[in-house]
Scaffold this motif. Structure first.
Motif, PDB file in Angstrom:
ATOM      1  N   GLY A  79      -4.130  10.132  -2.514  1.00  0.00           N
ATOM      2  CA  GLY A  79      -4.868   8.889  -2.729  1.00  0.00           C
ATOM      3  C   GLY A  79      -4.100   7.738  -2.111  1.00  0.00           C
ATOM      4  O   GLY A  79      -2.872   7.753  -2.055  1.00  0.00           O
ATOM      5  N   GLU A  80      -4.855   6.742  -1.609  1.00  0.00           N
ATOM      6  CA  GLU A  80      -4.198   5.539  -1.079  1.00  0.00           C
ATOM      7  C   GLU A  80      -4.416   4.423  -2.095  1.00  0.00           C
ATOM      8  O   GLU A  80      -5.550   4.142  -2.480  1.00  0.00           O
ATOM      9  CB  GLU A  80      -4.810   5.179   0.277  1.00  0.00           C
ATOM     10  CG  GLU A  80      -4.101   4.019   0.951  1.00  0.00           C
ATOM     11  CD  GLU A  80      -4.669   3.728   2.353  1.00  0.00           C
ATOM     12  OE1 GLU A  80      -5.293   4.634   2.939  1.00  0.00           O
ATOM     13  OE2 GLU A  80      -4.493   2.602   2.813  1.00  0.00           O
ATOM     14  N   TYR A  81      -3.345   3.801  -2.519  1.00  0.00           N
ATOM     15  CA  TYR A  81      -3.397   2.772  -3.563  1.00  0.00           C
ATOM     16  C   TYR A  81      -2.814   1.475  -3.036  1.00  0.00           C
ATOM     17  O   TYR A  81      -1.762   1.480  -2.387  1.00  0.00           O
ATOM     18  CB  TYR A  81      -2.629   3.237  -4.826  1.00  0.00           C
ATOM     19  CG  TYR A  81      -3.380   4.319  -5.554  1.00  0.00           C
ATOM     20  CD1 TYR A  81      -3.418   5.619  -5.053  1.00  0.00           C
ATOM     21  CD2 TYR A  81      -4.109   4.030  -6.706  1.00  0.00           C
ATOM     22  CE1 TYR A  81      -4.157   6.602  -5.683  1.00  0.00           C
ATOM     23  CE2 TYR A  81      -4.852   5.014  -7.351  1.00  0.00           C
ATOM     24  CZ  TYR A  81      -4.876   6.303  -6.832  1.00  0.00           C
ATOM     25  OH  TYR A  81      -5.620   7.272  -7.446  1.00  0.00           O
ATOM     26  N   TRP A  82      -3.520   0.376  -3.330  1.00  0.00           N
ATOM     27  CA  TRP A  82      -3.031  -0.947  -2.931  1.00  0.00           C
ATOM     28  C   TRP A  82      -2.764  -1.780  -4.182  1.00  0.00           C
ATOM     29  O   TRP A  82      -3.583  -1.786  -5.120  1.00  0.00           O
ATOM     30  CB  TRP A  82      -4.079  -1.682  -2.090  1.00  0.00           C
ATOM     31  CG  TRP A  82      -4.280  -1.141  -0.713  1.00  0.00           C
ATOM     32  CD1 TRP A  82      -3.907   0.096  -0.247  1.00  0.00           C
ATOM     33  CD2 TRP A  82      -4.914  -1.811   0.374  1.00  0.00           C
ATOM     34  NE1 TRP A  82      -4.263   0.223   1.068  1.00  0.00           N
ATOM     35  CE2 TRP A  82      -4.889  -0.925   1.479  1.00  0.00           C
ATOM     36  CE3 TRP A  82      -5.508  -3.064   0.531  1.00  0.00           C
ATOM     37  CZ2 TRP A  82      -5.429  -1.264   2.713  1.00  0.00           C
ATOM     38  CZ3 TRP A  82      -6.043  -3.396   1.767  1.00  0.00           C
ATOM     39  CH2 TRP A  82      -5.992  -2.507   2.835  1.00  0.00           C
ATOM     40  N   ILE A  95      -3.588   4.740 -13.776  1.00  0.00           N
ATOM     41  CA  ILE A  95      -3.677   3.457 -13.060  1.00  0.00           C
ATOM     42  C   ILE A  95      -4.847   2.635 -13.619  1.00  0.00           C
ATOM     43  O   ILE A  95      -4.750   1.420 -13.793  1.00  0.00           O
ATOM     44  CB  ILE A  95      -3.830   3.700 -11.539  1.00  0.00           C
ATOM     45  CG1 ILE A  95      -2.548   4.335 -10.988  1.00  0.00           C
ATOM     46  CG2 ILE A  95      -4.155   2.414 -10.804  1.00  0.00           C
ATOM     47  CD1 ILE A  95      -1.298   3.482 -11.109  1.00  0.00           C
ATOM     48  N   ASP A 112      -4.803   8.761 -11.412  1.00  0.00           N
ATOM     49  CA  ASP A 112      -5.769   7.674 -11.239  1.00  0.00           C
ATOM     50  C   ASP A 112      -6.211   7.112 -12.589  1.00  0.00           C
ATOM     51  O   ASP A 112      -6.431   5.906 -12.737  1.00  0.00           O
ATOM     52  CB  ASP A 112      -6.987   8.169 -10.448  1.00  0.00           C
ATOM     53  CG  ASP A 112      -7.849   7.011  -9.994  1.00  0.00           C
ATOM     54  OD1 ASP A 112      -7.403   6.267  -9.101  1.00  0.00           O
ATOM     55  OD2 ASP A 112      -8.937   6.809 -10.563  1.00  0.00           O
ATOM     56  N   ASN A 161       0.767   5.716  -0.228  1.00  0.00           N
ATOM     57  CA  ASN A 161       0.082   7.002  -0.346  1.00  0.00           C
ATOM     58  C   ASN A 161       0.692   7.733  -1.527  1.00  0.00           C
ATOM     59  O   ASN A 161       1.922   7.861  -1.609  1.00  0.00           O
ATOM     60  CB  ASN A 161       0.269   7.844   0.913  1.00  0.00           C
ATOM     61  CG  ASN A 161      -0.624   7.358   2.044  1.00  0.00           C
ATOM     62  OD1 ASN A 161      -1.649   6.723   1.811  1.00  0.00           O
ATOM     63  ND2 ASN A 161      -0.227   7.667   3.265  1.00  0.00           N
ATOM     64  N   SER A 171       0.849  -1.190   0.000  1.00  0.00           N
ATOM     65  CA  SER A 171       0.000   0.000   0.000  1.00  0.00           C
ATOM     66  C   SER A 171       0.882   1.236   0.000  1.00  0.00           C
ATOM     67  O   SER A 171       1.871   1.296   0.737  1.00  0.00           O
ATOM     68  CB  SER A 171      -0.895  -0.001   1.245  1.00  0.00           C
ATOM     69  OG  SER A 171      -1.451   1.279   1.438  1.00  0.00           O
ATOM     70  N   MET A 220      -5.815  -4.295  -7.850  1.00  0.00           N
ATOM     71  CA  MET A 220      -5.459  -2.911  -7.534  1.00  0.00           C
ATOM     72  C   MET A 220      -6.681  -2.227  -6.915  1.00  0.00           C
ATOM     73  O   MET A 220      -7.776  -2.348  -7.442  1.00  0.00           O
ATOM     74  CB  MET A 220      -5.038  -2.170  -8.816  1.00  0.00           C
ATOM     75  CG  MET A 220      -3.724  -2.679  -9.384  1.00  0.00           C
ATOM     76  SD  MET A 220      -3.474  -2.311 -11.137  1.00  0.00           S
ATOM     77  CE  MET A 220      -3.582  -0.565 -11.118  1.00  0.00           C
ATOM     78  N   HIS A 221      -6.483  -1.555  -5.799  1.00  0.00           N
ATOM     79  CA  HIS A 221      -7.587  -0.836  -5.146  1.00  0.00           C
ATOM     80  C   HIS A 221      -7.132   0.580  -4.806  1.00  0.00           C
ATOM     81  O   HIS A 221      -5.944   0.815  -4.639  1.00  0.00           O
ATOM     82  CB  HIS A 221      -8.005  -1.496  -3.836  1.00  0.00           C
ATOM     83  CG  HIS A 221      -7.803  -2.969  -3.765  1.00  0.00           C
ATOM     84  ND1 HIS A 221      -8.479  -3.855  -4.571  1.00  0.00           N
ATOM     85  CD2 HIS A 221      -6.995  -3.726  -2.986  1.00  0.00           C
ATOM     86  CE1 HIS A 221      -8.092  -5.086  -4.279  1.00  0.00           C
ATOM     87  NE2 HIS A 221      -7.189  -5.037  -3.326  1.00  0.00           N
ATOM     88  N   ARG A 222      -8.103   1.485  -4.686  1.00  0.00           N
ATOM     89  CA  ARG A 222      -7.697   2.829  -4.311  1.00  0.00           C
ATOM     90  C   ARG A 222      -8.824   3.579  -3.630  1.00  0.00           C
ATOM     91  O   ARG A 222      -9.998   3.208  -3.713  1.00  0.00           O
ATOM     92  CB  ARG A 222      -7.169   3.621  -5.507  1.00  0.00           C
ATOM     93  CG  ARG A 222      -8.208   4.329  -6.339  1.00  0.00           C
ATOM     94  CD  ARG A 222      -8.844   3.394  -7.309  1.00  0.00           C
ATOM     95  NE  ARG A 222      -9.328   4.130  -8.480  1.00  0.00           N
ATOM     96  CZ  ARG A 222     -10.526   3.962  -8.999  1.00  0.00           C
ATOM     97  NH1 ARG A 222     -11.372   3.101  -8.481  1.00  0.00           N
ATOM     98  NH2 ARG A 222     -10.899   4.656 -10.053  1.00  0.00           N
TER      99      ARG A 222
END
Ligand SMILES: [Zn+2]
Length: 488
Positions: A285-288, A252, A249, A221, A219, A265-267
């Motif tokens: 944004g927080e991205y996994w 991505i 975004d 930021n 994860s 992928m999640h955000r």
């Protein structure tokens, strides 16, 4: 763990490799089985006490890194039993290690106790019934998890003393599992350096020794820094960090077509500015990123960083990518799992009664699931029964041989991270699952202490699985444990 993990319902692979496990179990067969039974008896006698502790933690659900009362409740019990407790590990105030005994072998158990946001639910209700709107709840059953591990450590220690056995028992209080990194910081701080093996468990809808191929996950930021301006009076003076995040975004989203089918992928946007008429000078944004291996996740992370740089360049803002957590895929250990499987077969599944089954079916009806009640059997051991969840337990398994048990604490087909698990984590059926977990872990700890060859087998297997490479933390040297809510 986390919204990322414990996505149950992935049951692929049962029955694939039972034969090879049979061989491992066969090799263990001559060992005396009586070892665990004194611990069983102690745990039966003290059952009410553990149910009270689990309920106490359930009643005061706390989010990751804020589990002050939950950790204190467990520490209090351990100190009364003569464990020496060190509080605050790896920069995490609610982490602790409780130690008792001396010398080798060193057997550890893991206690989690963090709750999940927004999963408040009335105890023992088969229908959704929020107690306090927006409040946390034990939707992953970590009140049961932590309590059973503590009960097991105490039961094993009493047995160790009674039989004058050598060795050390450690109970690690591991916070912040749901936010992805509690154990990773503890490992980096050297907490597991003297540990020979780790025994763990997690509430589930099945009873089995698990060998899950969880996903590696990272994860980050992603922040952009722009220049504020009046959005109508002088927009040409501003450079929008929000624009940069939107552009990033989109990049991505386009990248999704070009990742492996196993990747995820999640955000979530955490900050997009304060008002539409102010050009945002900050966005976050927080991205996994997840995939079957840490290598693949790292490759995706490299591409994500390029996308962030590109979005910054296009919008004349500055991009910053900071790691929040990183978890590798678990390293399975059949040798250690075999010890736990043997004790699970001896102890047997939770003995649910008609009232438990009736409750479970009412809950399944409410959820629109098949009304099949609760699991009443121990599942056979298989290898690579996988899911797409992730856990910081993966990091521990790469540093020290680790076995993991699942015990049924909720109806078949229901998942963790749901009000249904919150409800069951303060219901007799949840306590019954917790009791089985404590018995299996306590007896397994005694087995490992009395059979040093088991530790050697587990270590040999870890060396093979990791190709002899020493554990390297995925955390950058300056990374600090920070809860998501506090960081944004
Ligand atoms: Zn969990």
């Amino acid at each position: 763990m986390s919204s990322m993990k414990r996505v149950d319902g992935f049951r692929a692979g049962w029955g694939v490799c039972a034969v090879s496990m049979g061989c491992v179990l066969g090799a263990l067969a001559p060992v005396a089985r009586a070892d665990g039974r004194a611990t069983d008896a102690y745990l039966d006698e003290t059952r009410a006490r553990w149910e009270q502790v689990a309920r106490q933690i359930w009643d005061t659900p706390e989010l990751g890194l804020n589990e002050t009362r939950s950790a204190a409740a467990l520490v209090e019990v351990l100190e009364k039993e003569g464990f020496q407790v060190t509080r605050g590990i790896g920069g995490e105030a609610t982490a602790f290690v409780a130690t008792v005994g001396t010398g080798a072998p060193v057997v550890a158990l893991l206690a989690e106790y963090d709750a999940l946001p927004g999963l408040s639910q009335a105890a023992g209700q088969p229908k959704k019934q929020v107690v306090a709107e927006g409040s946390p709840g034990h939707g992953c059953g970590h009140n049961l998890l932590g309590t059973a591990s503590v009960a097991a450590a105490i039961a094993a220690n009493r047995e160790r003393i009674a039989r004058k056995l050598p060795g050390t028992i450690q109970l690690f209080g591991t916070p912040a599992e749901e936010i992805g990194f509690g154990k990773t910081f503890m490992i980096r701080a050297g907490a597991f350096k003297k540990t020979d093996v780790v025994l763990s468990w997690h509430p589930d809808d099945q009873t089995r020794v698990t060998n899950r191929t969880r996903l590696a996950a990272t994860s980050v930021n992603v922040e952009f820094f722009g220049r504020a301006a009046h959005a109508a009076a002088s927009p040409w003076l501003g450079r929008s960090a929000f624009d940069a995040l939107v552009l990033f975004d989109h990049a991505i989203s386009l990248m999704r077509e070009h990742i492996k089918p196993t990747a995820r992928m999640h955000r979530l946007m955490r900050d997009g500015g304060s008002a539409p008429n102010i050009i945002a000078d900050h966005a976050l944004g927080e991205y996994w990123l997840r995939d079957a291996t840490g290598e693949s996740v790292n490759e995706m992370l490299g591409r994500l960083k390029k996308a962030a740089e590109g979005a910054g360049l296009a919008t004349e803002t500055r991009a910053k990518v900071s790691l929040v957590f990183s978890l590798r895929e678990p390293v399975p250990n059949d040798a250690l799992n075999a010890v736990v499987q043997r004790e699970l077969d001896r102890v047997g599944p939770p003995r649910f009664d008609d009232a438990d089954q009736h409750f479970a079916k009412a809950m399944q009806k409410e959820l629109g699931f098949e009304e099949v009640g609760l699991a009443t059997k121990v599942m056979p051991y298989t290898q690579h029964n996988g899911g797409t969840a992730s856990s910081d337990i993966g990091e521990v398994s790469a540093a020290v041989p680790l076995a993991e048990l699942n015990v049924a604490t909720r109806p078949l087909g229901t998942a963790a991270h749901h009000w249904a698990q919150t409800a069951c984590a303060a219901h007799p059926l949840g306590y019954k699952g917790m009791g089985v977990a404590a018995k299996v872990l306590a007896a397994s700890a005694i087995d490992v202490i009395t059979e040093p060859a088991l530790i050697k087998s587990a270590h040999d297997e870890l060396v093979v699985q990791t190709k002899g490479k020493p554990y390297v933390s995925p955390l950058p040297p300056d990374a600090k444990p920070v809860a998501p809510t506090a960081s944004h």
